[in-house]
Structure formats: structure tokens, C-alpha cells
Design an enzyme around this catalytic site. Structure first.
Site, PDB file in Angstrom:
ATOM      1  N   PHE A 133      -4.869   4.630   0.351  1.00 19.37           N
ATOM      2  CA  PHE A 133      -6.209   3.449  -0.131  1.00 19.37           C
ATOM      3  C   PHE A 133      -5.831   2.798  -1.548  1.00 19.37           C
ATOM      4  O   PHE A 133      -6.553   2.842  -2.260  1.00 19.37           O
ATOM      5  CB  PHE A 133      -7.181   4.434  -0.288  1.00 19.37           C
ATOM      6  CG  PHE A 133      -7.657   5.478   0.654  1.00 19.37           C
ATOM      7  CD1 PHE A 133      -7.920   4.960   2.275  1.00 19.37           C
ATOM      8  CD2 PHE A 133      -7.472   6.633   0.584  1.00 19.37           C
ATOM      9  CE1 PHE A 133      -8.078   6.058   2.971  1.00 19.37           C
ATOM     10  CE2 PHE A 133      -7.584   7.917   1.537  1.00 19.37           C
ATOM     11  CZ  PHE A 133      -7.995   7.376   2.730  1.00 19.37           C
ATOM     12  N   HIS A 134      -4.405   2.381  -1.222  1.00 23.63           N
ATOM     13  CA  HIS A 134      -4.122   1.527  -2.613  1.00 23.63           C
ATOM     14  C   HIS A 134      -3.560   0.227  -2.112  1.00 23.63           C
ATOM     15  O   HIS A 134      -2.553  -0.326  -2.753  1.00 23.63           O
ATOM     16  CB  HIS A 134      -2.851   2.403  -3.284  1.00 23.63           C
ATOM     17  CG  HIS A 134      -3.107   3.803  -3.618  1.00 23.63           C
ATOM     18  ND1 HIS A 134      -2.147   4.699  -4.119  1.00 23.63           N
ATOM     19  CD2 HIS A 134      -4.454   4.237  -4.145  1.00 23.63           C
ATOM     20  CE1 HIS A 134      -2.646   5.559  -4.776  1.00 23.63           C
ATOM     21  NE2 HIS A 134      -4.121   5.669  -4.474  1.00 23.63           N
ATOM     22  N   PRO A 135      -4.525  -0.499  -1.331  1.00 22.98           N
ATOM     23  CA  PRO A 135      -3.813  -1.919  -1.255  1.00 22.98           C
ATOM     24  C   PRO A 135      -4.032  -2.860  -2.478  1.00 22.98           C
ATOM     25  O   PRO A 135      -4.870  -2.714  -3.250  1.00 22.98           O
ATOM     26  CB  PRO A 135      -4.848  -2.417  -0.101  1.00 22.98           C
ATOM     27  CG  PRO A 135      -6.286  -1.721  -0.483  1.00 22.98           C
ATOM     28  CD  PRO A 135      -5.794  -0.245  -0.889  1.00 22.98           C
ATOM     29  N   ASP A 137       0.824  -1.142  -0.058  1.00 18.40           N
ATOM     30  CA  ASP A 137       0.069  -0.030   0.150  1.00 18.40           C
ATOM     31  C   ASP A 137       1.083   1.217   0.000  1.00 18.40           C
ATOM     32  O   ASP A 137       1.987   1.012   0.403  1.00 18.40           O
ATOM     33  CB  ASP A 137      -0.883   0.042   1.229  1.00 18.40           C
ATOM     34  CG  ASP A 137      -2.058   1.032   1.109  1.00 18.40           C
ATOM     35  OD1 ASP A 137      -2.221   1.469   0.095  1.00 18.40           O
ATOM     36  OD2 ASP A 137      -2.133   1.395   2.575  1.00 18.40           O
ATOM     37  N   HIS A 138       0.197   2.311  -0.442  1.00 17.10           N
ATOM     38  CA  HIS A 138       1.251   3.456  -0.438  1.00 17.10           C
ATOM     39  C   HIS A 138       0.552   4.298   0.899  1.00 17.10           C
ATOM     40  O   HIS A 138      -0.407   4.403   1.350  1.00 17.10           O
ATOM     41  CB  HIS A 138       0.664   4.575  -1.552  1.00 17.10           C
ATOM     42  CG  HIS A 138       1.373   4.064  -2.788  1.00 17.10           C
ATOM     43  ND1 HIS A 138       0.600   4.032  -4.070  1.00 17.10           N
ATOM     44  CD2 HIS A 138       2.501   3.684  -3.146  1.00 17.10           C
ATOM     45  CE1 HIS A 138       1.401   3.564  -5.130  1.00 17.10           C
ATOM     46  NE2 HIS A 138       2.432   3.677  -4.565  1.00 17.10           N
TER      47      HIS A 138
END
Length: 546
Positions: free
Chosen positions: A481-483, A301-302
Site C-alpha cells: 500500500f505504498h504507491p 510500490d512495495h
């Protein structure tokens, strides 16, 4: 153990999830009219004002009917804080609740996918072809961007807040040149973000793909349908079990089951179906169909951090804070589909290499001409900003090296999986966060930005050395919010969950097609790549069925 095949309805394809990847899959697989397709979506309708109105994502992020509302386990490197992970539980999935920034990723990201997964079909030239088919780019035409695709992507330079001009000037003074199209030939540079909207309305995959496709008699969508497991006859997927309206249902499949439930739910469904780490599943009382220890691993994630500034000039706070400002913005949106409600607040940003030379960016930047520090804990009150003129300027490292994991801890398929993001686990990631915060400070200190800043509220003037800035990141960093990555693609079954055709290793008739298959997180936002995966997966399914 073989499952009983009763009088349940039967389809050629069953797609689990009507989200960023599931929408394109449903559209393309049903397009010819020859194959029957069932789409099962745990959430409900996307016809909701917080979905349709672009800035409504601030509400949709926390809406219990639109959102899974996951939370991670406490993260040691973040001082024991949990991280709130919104994921779309609605038609359109996370494309219905995200901030709509459209970023393809860097060409080297996908060349890495092809190399690491030993999958030449995922290199940049192939992926770029798919992106051109996806995009309906509303900016200046060129050969790189698609203009007849399903997803409308709009430039907003003519509608952005005036402070974005100041940000671009400040970035250039800090040594970051302006880039008019980060999705074009070059990704690096300061930019104004492009967003997936059409005429002031969110262009989710529900609007772009699924709703038009539902006119076809061979496509069926069931909402409120929580898939509890994939059904197997031996090692072949033969259908799915799902819960809807308090009752258990079964649907059978002649062809394939395709999981497109996202980076959290796709691995969870696999585990509940008996595909996962065998010893763990047996401990939960789940029959093992295939011992696949990498299911739920490789979680990426980021992680980002914002600096908060008080301005001496009006920001969106003054437009959206007072009741009359809200009324005026609302009337403007209703009458014209224009104004701040038709945009994301992530208006400015871009991508930056910290070191000399060509190649992928190291950081993604964000400039939001609004601040909302007095929002309730864990909430983004975009329509209730701070009472003073303020703005946020932040960043996230593009390619974190820390990896986490997630998985089920109960045989109850309705229980949320346990998520361990493992943020800031590596020295590389900690150093990148500090470098990023220094760069944001450099932009803020440029002549153009300095003249509009009254004070830096956070991290504050006392935070000057690396150790203090790292502590600020530990205290204030947030998921972007980039899983992704939890059903990693790769040719080697000993290291991956799905092969380059997205077929699950060790079983038959089952694929995964969503952000969970990413071998490595892309350099930018993940929604566009997830849609691309759905389109490419549909190609593969149709090719293999010939």
C-alpha cells in the site's frame, strides 16, 4: 480555451485533498490568517470508530465510505491476479486508514531525490529538519527526533505482544542486531515499530493538523467534493470544477491550486484537466492544455509476501478470536484506550541489508502476532483471526526497480483510472523477493523462534528452492500500500511532471504535493514522507508568495 470566470467564490489557495499532505498544507497556509484557503475532499468525516480506533484499519481498508477501493489491472507476474489498492477517501486520507507505522526513510533516499531531481533542497539535511517539525516523538528524547510537532509518534515496546520479544531474539540469532530506534541515527536492524497514535487513538493528519486549523475563519473545508478538473485561462490555473451532492460547482483562485489528492488521483485530475500525454487526451476528447507524457508514469510500490506459521503458544488469535475475547478487548479499549485494539498488528519488524557494508536496507521485515488466513478473499479480518495459534512473518524489498503506470481511460471524471503496477518486471526484483523469503525462513529457523513454531503452513516445507519460492511470491505476494511517483519531481521538464518547487512544468499557478512527487520510492513506509512533503510544500508556497 479560457474558462468562464463567473460569480464563483474566490480563494487565495485551493487544496485538492485533505489527506496526508493536504492536512499540513491547509494548516500552514491558513496559519497567519492572511490568506483564504479552500480544501476540497472527495470523502467525508473521519469521526468514525474504524478510523479512530487503531486496529480498526482492518475494517477501514474495505469500507466504501472511507476508501476509494481501487483495484489494479491483472498483473502478469502475479499469475494474472488483480491487486487491491485501498486509498483513503476521508478527511485525513490514507493517514486515516493505514497501519500507522511511522518510518521516515533512509538518509540516502533523500540524497538520491536531491541528486536525481537536481533539487538540493530535498537532501537529507533539509528533509530531517522538516521531520523534526512534524514529529511529536513520545520516546526517549534526542536531537534527531522532533518533540514539539503536530503528529504524535509513540513507541510500543511496553505494550507489544510477548511473542515480539521472541522475534527480536530470533532476529539477533539470525545475525540481525536489535535497533531501538530505526528513525534515529541508524535505520538497519530488527525493531519494534513506532506508530502514529496519541493516547490509544489514531493520530491522522485530520486530527493533528486539519481539525484544529478549521477553527480559523480563513479556512474552509468542503467534504463530498470530487474535483473533476483544474480550470485554466490559457496556461494559468484559475480555479477548479468539482461535483458535490450531484451538482457541479466552481471555485476560483487568486494564488495557486495545489493537488494533494495522492499518487492515484493527482495524476488522474491532471489528465482530466488537459495536462498529460497529448495524443491520449485528444483520443478521449479532452482539450490539451500542456502535453506532459510523464503524468501517471514512474509508478512505484512495495510488494511483500508473508510466511504463515502455526504456533504452539498463544497469539493474538486467542485474544481476538472468541466472542468473549472480542468483548474483553473492546471493554479494555473503551475504559483505558489500551490493549490490542490500541495498536497495529504490525508490531515487530525492522530493516536489513542483505550484503555487507553500510548504507540503505534492502528489505523491510514484518512480524505480526496474529494470522487471518480464513478471511474472505481480498479482506483483512483482523478481528476474526484464525482459530488456531498463528502468526505472520513477512518482508518486502525496499527499493523495487519495476515501474508501472496509471491513467484515465474515459473522459468521465468519476471513472476510476486504470492502474498497471508492473510488479516483478525486473530480474533484480524477482531475486530480491526470493532472498527475502530465505531470510524470513532463516529467522524462523533460529533457536528462539523454532521453539514456538509447530509448523510452517505457507509456503510450506516443500518450497525449498529458489524457483518454488518465486512461484510462491507470484501466487501470494501483496501490495504494501505504498504507491508513489506518478507526478515525478525533477528539474528537467522532459523527464518530470513537477519542478523542485513542486510547480507543474509547462503551466502556472498549479502545484502537486503528495506521494506522487517522489522521484524514487523511500526505503520504508510512505505516510511519514507524504506528510513531510505537505509541510515542505507549504514552506515553498509561502516563500514564493513573499
Amino acid at each position: 480555451m479560457a474558462e468562464t470566470r463567473s460569480q464563483a467564490p474566490e480563494y487565495d489557495y485551493i487544496i485538492v485533498g485533505a489527506g496526508s499532505a493536504g492536512g499540513p498544507l491547509a494548516d500552514r497556509l491558513s496559519e497567519s490568517g492572511a490568506a483564504s484557503v479552500l480544501v476540497l475532499e472527495a470523502g467525508g468525516s473521519d469521526l468514525h470508530p474504524w478510523v479512530r480506533m487503531p486496529i480498526g484499519y482492518g475494517k477501514a481498508y474495505y469500507h466504501k465510505r472511507l476508501n476509494w477501493k481501487f483495484s489494479t489491472q491483472p498483473v502478469e507476474a502475479l499469475g494474472g491476479r488483480e491487486s487491491y489498492w485501498p486509498r483513503g477517501k476521508v478527511i485525513g486520507g490514507s493517514s486515516s486508514i493505514n497501519a500507522m507505522v511511522w518510518a521516515r526513510g533512509h538518509r540516502e533516499d533523500f540524497d538520491d531525490w536531491a541528486e536525481q531531481a537536481n533539487a538540493p533542497g530535498w537532501n537529507w539535511s533539509e528533509v530531517a529538519r522538516v521531520y523534526r517539525r512534524v514529529e511529536d516523538w513520545r520516546g526517549a528524547p534526542d536531537q534527531i527526533r522532533g518533540q514539539d510537532g503536530k503528529v504524535s509518534v509513540e513507541p510500543i515496546a511496553d505494550r507489544m505482544h510477548p511473542l515480539c520479544h521472541t522475534y527480536l531474539e530470533a532476529a539477533e540469532q539470525a545475525g540481525i542486531p536489535f535497533n531501538p530506534d530505526y528513525n534515529g541515527a541508524e535505520m538497519n536492524g530488527a525493531s519494534i515499530y513506532q506508530i502514529s497514535t496519541k493516547g490509544g487513538v489514531r493520530a491522522s493528519t485530520a486530527a493533528a493538523y486539519l481539525r484544529p486549523a478549521l477553527r480559523r475563519a480563513n479556512l474552509r473545508l468542503e467534504t463530498g467534493a470530487h474535483v473533476t478538473r483544474v480550470l485554466f485561462d490559457g496556461r494559468r490555473a484559475v480555479g477548479v470544477a468539482y461535483r458535490r451532492g450531484g451538482r457541479d460547482h466552481v471555485a476560483r483562485v487568486r494564488g495557486e491550486v495545489i493537488l494533494a489528492a495522492g499518487a492515484i488521483m493527482s495524476p488522474a485530475i491532471l489528465q482530466h484537466s488537459g495536462v498529460g500525454a497529448g495524443a491520449h487526451l485528444r483520443d478521449l476528447g479532452i482539450d490539451v492544455v500542456h502535453d506532459a507524457p510523464h503524468v501517471g508514469q514512474n509508478l512505484q510500490d512495495h510488494l511483500g509476501a508473508d510466511n504463515l506459521y502455526r504456533a504452539n503458544t498463544p497469539t493474538l488469535n486467542q485474544e481476538l478470536g472468541p466472542w468473549w475475547g472480542k468483548l474483553r478487548a473492546g471493554l479494555r479499549y473503551v475504559l483505558t484506550r489500551g490493549g490490542p485494539l490500541s495498536l497495529s498488528v504490525n508490531q515487530g519488524g525492522g530493516f536489513v541489508r542483505l550484503h555487507d557494508g553500510p548504507g540503505r536496507p534492502d528489505l523491510q521485515l514484518y512480524f505480526s502476532p496474529v494470522s487471518y488466513t480464513r478471511a474472505p478473499k481480498g479482506k483483512r479480518a483482523l478481528m476474526s483471526p484464525d482459530p488456531f495459534p498463528g502468526f505472520l512473518m513477512g518482508m518486502n524489498p525496499c527499493r523495487p526497480t519495476s515501474k508501472g503506470h496509471l491513467g484515465i481511460t474515459s473522459p468521465d471524471p468519476m471513472a476510476a483510472p486504470e492502474i498497471h503496477p508492473n510488479y516483478l518486471d525486473t530480474e533484480e526484483d524477482r531475486a530480491a523477493m526470493v532472498e527475502g523469503l530465505h531470510l524470513v525462513r532463516k529467522i524462523a529457523g533460529s533457536p528462539a523462534m523454532a521453539q514456538v513454531i509447530e509448523e510452517e503452513i505457507a509456503p510450506g516445507p516443500a518450497a525449498t528452492d529458489d524457483a518454488t519460492l518465486l512461484q510462491y511470491a507470484r501466487d501470494a505476494a501483496w501490495t504494501v500500500f505504498h504507491p508513489c511517483g506518478t507526478c515525478r519531481m525533477g528539474r528537467d521538464a522532459a523527464q518530470a511532471v513537477v519542478d523542485p518547487r513542486l510547480k507543474v512544468h509547462g503551466v502556472e499557478g498549479l502545484r502537486v504535493a503528495d506521494a506522487s512527487i517522489f522521484p524514487v520510492i523511500p526505503s520504508g513506509n510512505t505516510n511519514a514522507p507524504a506528510i513531510m512533503v505537505g509541510e515542505k510544500a507549504a514552506e515553498m508556497v509561502l516563500e514564493d508568495a513573499r
